[in-house]
Write an enzyme that holds these catalytic residues in place. Structure first.
Site, PDB file in Angstrom:
ATOM      1  N   LYS A   1       2.214   1.937  -5.113  1.00  0.00           N
ATOM      2  CA  LYS A   1       2.859   1.353  -6.313  1.00  0.00           C
ATOM      3  C   LYS A   1       2.001   1.524  -7.554  1.00  0.00           C
ATOM      4  O   LYS A   1       2.512   1.827  -8.625  1.00  0.00           O
ATOM      5  CB  LYS A   1       3.117  -0.149  -6.094  1.00  0.00           C
TER       6      LYS A   1
ATOM      7  N   GLN B   1       2.174  -6.132  -2.827  1.00  0.00           N
ATOM      8  CA  GLN B   1       2.598  -6.179  -1.412  1.00  0.00           C
ATOM      9  C   GLN B   1       3.916  -5.408  -1.246  1.00  0.00           C
ATOM     10  O   GLN B   1       4.130  -4.443  -1.950  1.00  0.00           O
ATOM     11  CB  GLN B   1       2.706  -7.626  -0.901  1.00  0.00           C
TER      12      GLN B   1
ATOM     13  N   ARG C   1     -10.307  -2.976   5.182  1.00  0.00           N
ATOM     14  CA  ARG C   1      -9.897  -2.933   6.587  1.00  0.00           C
ATOM     15  C   ARG C   1      -9.141  -1.643   6.894  1.00  0.00           C
ATOM     16  O   ARG C   1      -8.364  -1.174   6.053  1.00  0.00           O
ATOM     17  CB  ARG C   1      -8.948  -4.108   6.894  1.00  0.00           C
TER      18      ARG C   1
ATOM     19  N   GLY D   1      -4.178  -4.536  -4.057  1.00  0.00           N
ATOM     20  CA  GLY D   1      -5.145  -3.494  -4.387  1.00  0.00           C
ATOM     21  C   GLY D   1      -4.366  -2.274  -4.817  1.00  0.00           C
ATOM     22  O   GLY D   1      -3.811  -1.575  -3.976  1.00  0.00           O
ATOM     23  N   HIS D   2      -4.270  -2.051  -6.115  1.00  0.00           N
ATOM     24  CA  HIS D   2      -3.489  -0.916  -6.614  1.00  0.00           C
ATOM     25  C   HIS D   2      -4.447   0.160  -7.117  1.00  0.00           C
ATOM     26  O   HIS D   2      -5.175  -0.048  -8.079  1.00  0.00           O
ATOM     27  CB  HIS D   2      -2.529  -1.379  -7.714  1.00  0.00           C
ATOM     28  N   THR D   3      -4.439   1.272  -6.428  1.00  0.00           N
ATOM     29  CA  THR D   3      -5.390   2.327  -6.747  1.00  0.00           C
ATOM     30  C   THR D   3      -4.757   3.352  -7.673  1.00  0.00           C
ATOM     31  O   THR D   3      -3.672   3.851  -7.405  1.00  0.00           O
ATOM     32  CB  THR D   3      -5.871   3.010  -5.452  1.00  0.00           C
TER      33      THR D   3
ATOM     34  N   ASP E   1       0.808  -1.224   0.000  1.00  0.00           N
ATOM     35  CA  ASP E   1       0.000   0.000   0.000  1.00  0.00           C
ATOM     36  C   ASP E   1       0.839   1.272   0.000  1.00  0.00           C
ATOM     37  O   ASP E   1       0.412   2.304   0.492  1.00  0.00           O
ATOM     38  CB  ASP E   1      -0.969   0.020   1.205  1.00  0.00           C
TER      39      ASP E   1
ATOM     40  N   THR F   1      -8.468  -3.689  -1.051  1.00  0.00           N
ATOM     41  CA  THR F   1      -9.008  -5.008  -1.346  1.00  0.00           C
ATOM     42  C   THR F   1     -10.032  -5.445  -0.303  1.00  0.00           C
ATOM     43  O   THR F   1     -11.061  -6.003  -0.631  1.00  0.00           O
ATOM     44  CB  THR F   1      -7.860  -6.044  -1.414  1.00  0.00           C
TER      45      THR F   1
END
Ligand code: IMP
Ligand code: MG
Length: 427
Positions: free
Chosen positions: A16, A220, A299, A40-42, A13, A296
């Site tokens: 990237k 990651q 949380r 989860g790449h935003t 997070d 993703t």
């Protein structure tokens, strides 16, 4: 034949997706080499936010082609969902996305196993996407590769054998139900997947011979690396730069440069040691300001100060030559800004992340307080626009880590990214 690996230098997070997307306008290929849809790449483009899980972040520009390498674990149902989402939003995917025949397939029973284990005492706070169980099957030599998945006979036999091996843990009835569910969805998923599949290692090697530019996109981060991270609170693959060779099918000599992406502070999602974690009220402020919720799983992320010993380990293991420092804007209004320069453990000073679980739990950060800065950094478009204290913070980190910050980012959008140090990123 320039290959630039973009690596998460912390616990994931780091931003990237945004950095890879930014660089991918100058790339011919973008390649994912490990992990799966746990990522989860935003990427924010013109106010529109895209959360990518499997597709490399280069998919959002029209130029680069994109590969999901052999080191990735691919859930066909998740890929179908993502491709549909992209196509619905006007992104051309077909002919631009290639999936390795050697990649392993995540099946519904892998997710079921992930859930069973996370319900027990050994829980580590996974994303429940079946990542660990799929890599376990790969190592146990009973996995299903994309090439196997495309052959119905082979697939059915391998699925039956795998479920036989796992029926004790799943329960006989549940194993039978998962088999029915998997086989019911299979024909449509196979039809969808087939046109994307190929020998990505060969395709990328050819591109390199033709002097194309290739970006490697890690998922990651260094501290979630199976070998080099906070074991056992890690993911089941190797995000470090060495993983890029194995996971894309390229020799080590192919990688020309490594860019490490790090936040101006630290976050972690899931369980495990986190020496610089902040007290709740302060963490809450940064979490809200920086929208620190998992892309993703949704949380809330744990928040901590920048951790130089942790970054030193990441820089050393991955050969990071330059940093991209992200989310500097989120630190605005914090005064002082603390940075951990070493850990103290049993009367000793440690300058890198220790291997011992005990040391990881007990080590106390030695902090240096730096002057904070204020104002909205999001409107800065170059380094000179930053408040002097923010510039000094960046310079100080570069000096301490002996690594230039080639890119500084002050917000989610493309324009909020600027090149800092001179020289080509591509080595
Ligand atoms: P898994 O990868 O789902 O097995 O989860 C293992 C650990 O890695 C957990 O602590 C997860 O929260 C963490 N993790 C996995 N993927 C990501 C990611 O993309 N960003 C941040 N943490 C992740
Ligand atoms: Mg993420």
């Amino acid at each position: 034949m320039p290959v630039l690996a973009v690596i998460g230098a912390q616990w994931g997070d780091e931003g990237k997706g945004k950095i890879v997307h930014y660089l991918s306008q100058g790339a011919d290929w973008v390649v994912r080499y490990q992990g799966g849809d746990n990522a989860g790449h935003t990427v924010v483009i013109g106010g529109q936010s895209f959360a990518l899980h499997l597709a490399p972040s280069g998919i959002l520009f029209t130029r680069p082609r994109n590969a999901i390498g052999n080191g990735v674990v691919v859930n066909p149902a998740a890929l179908l969902k993502e491709v549909r989402m992209l196509e619905q939003r006007g992104i051309r995917v077909r002919g631009r996305l290639f999936v390795s025949l050697h990649a392993h397939v995540i099946l519904p029973y892998h997710m079921a196993l992930d859930r069973i284990r996370e319900g027990g005492r050994g829980a580590i706070g996974t994303t429940l996407k079946g990542i660990g169980p799929c890599y376990e099957d790969k190592v146990a030599r009973r996995g299903v590769r994309i090439a196997d998945y495309l052959e119905p006979e082979t697939f059915r036999a391998l699925l039956a054998a795998a479920l036989e091996a796992h029926k004790g843990e799943l329960g006989r009835k549940e194993a039978a139900r998962l088999k029915r569910e998997t086989l019911a969805a299979y024909p449509a998923l196979r039809r969808f997947l087939a046109p994307f599949c190929g020998d990505t290692g060969r395709i990328i090697s050819k591109a390199l011979s033709a002097k194309r530019r290739v970006l490697m996109e890690s998922a990651q981060g260094a501290m979630l690396d199976l070998d080099h991270g906070t074991y056992p609170f890690v993911t089941s693959s190797n995000p470090v730069s060495g993983g890029a060779c194995v996971g894309a099918g390229l020799p080590p000599t192919a990688i020309d440069a490594v860019l490490g992406v790090a936040k101006a502070y630290t976050t972690r999602v899931g369980l495990g040691p986190f020496p610089t974690e902040m007290p709740a009220p302060l963490a809450g402020r940064i979490r809200e300001k920086g929208h620190e919720y998992g892309a993703t799983t949704g949380r809330p992320r744990r928040i901590g100060w920048l951790d130089l010993p942790q970054l030193r380990s990441a820089i050393r293991v991955s050969g990071i030559g330059r940093l991209a420092l992200t989310k500097l804007d989120t630190l605005s209004g914090m005064d002082p800004i603390r940075v951990c320069t070493a850990y103290r453990w049993r009367g000793r000073l440690l300058d890198e992340f220790p291997a011992s679980r005990r040391a990881q739990r007990e080590a106390r950060p030695v902090y240096r307080d730096l002057p904070g800065f204020a104002g909205d950094l999001g409107s800065c478009r170059r380094l000179a626009d930053l408040p002097p204290a923010a510039r000094r913070y960046v310079r100080w980190i570069e000096r301490e880590l002996r690594t230039p910050a080639a890119i500084v980012s002050v917000g989610a959008s493309h324009e909020q990214t600027f090149l800092h140090s001179e020289g080509s990123l591509w080595g």
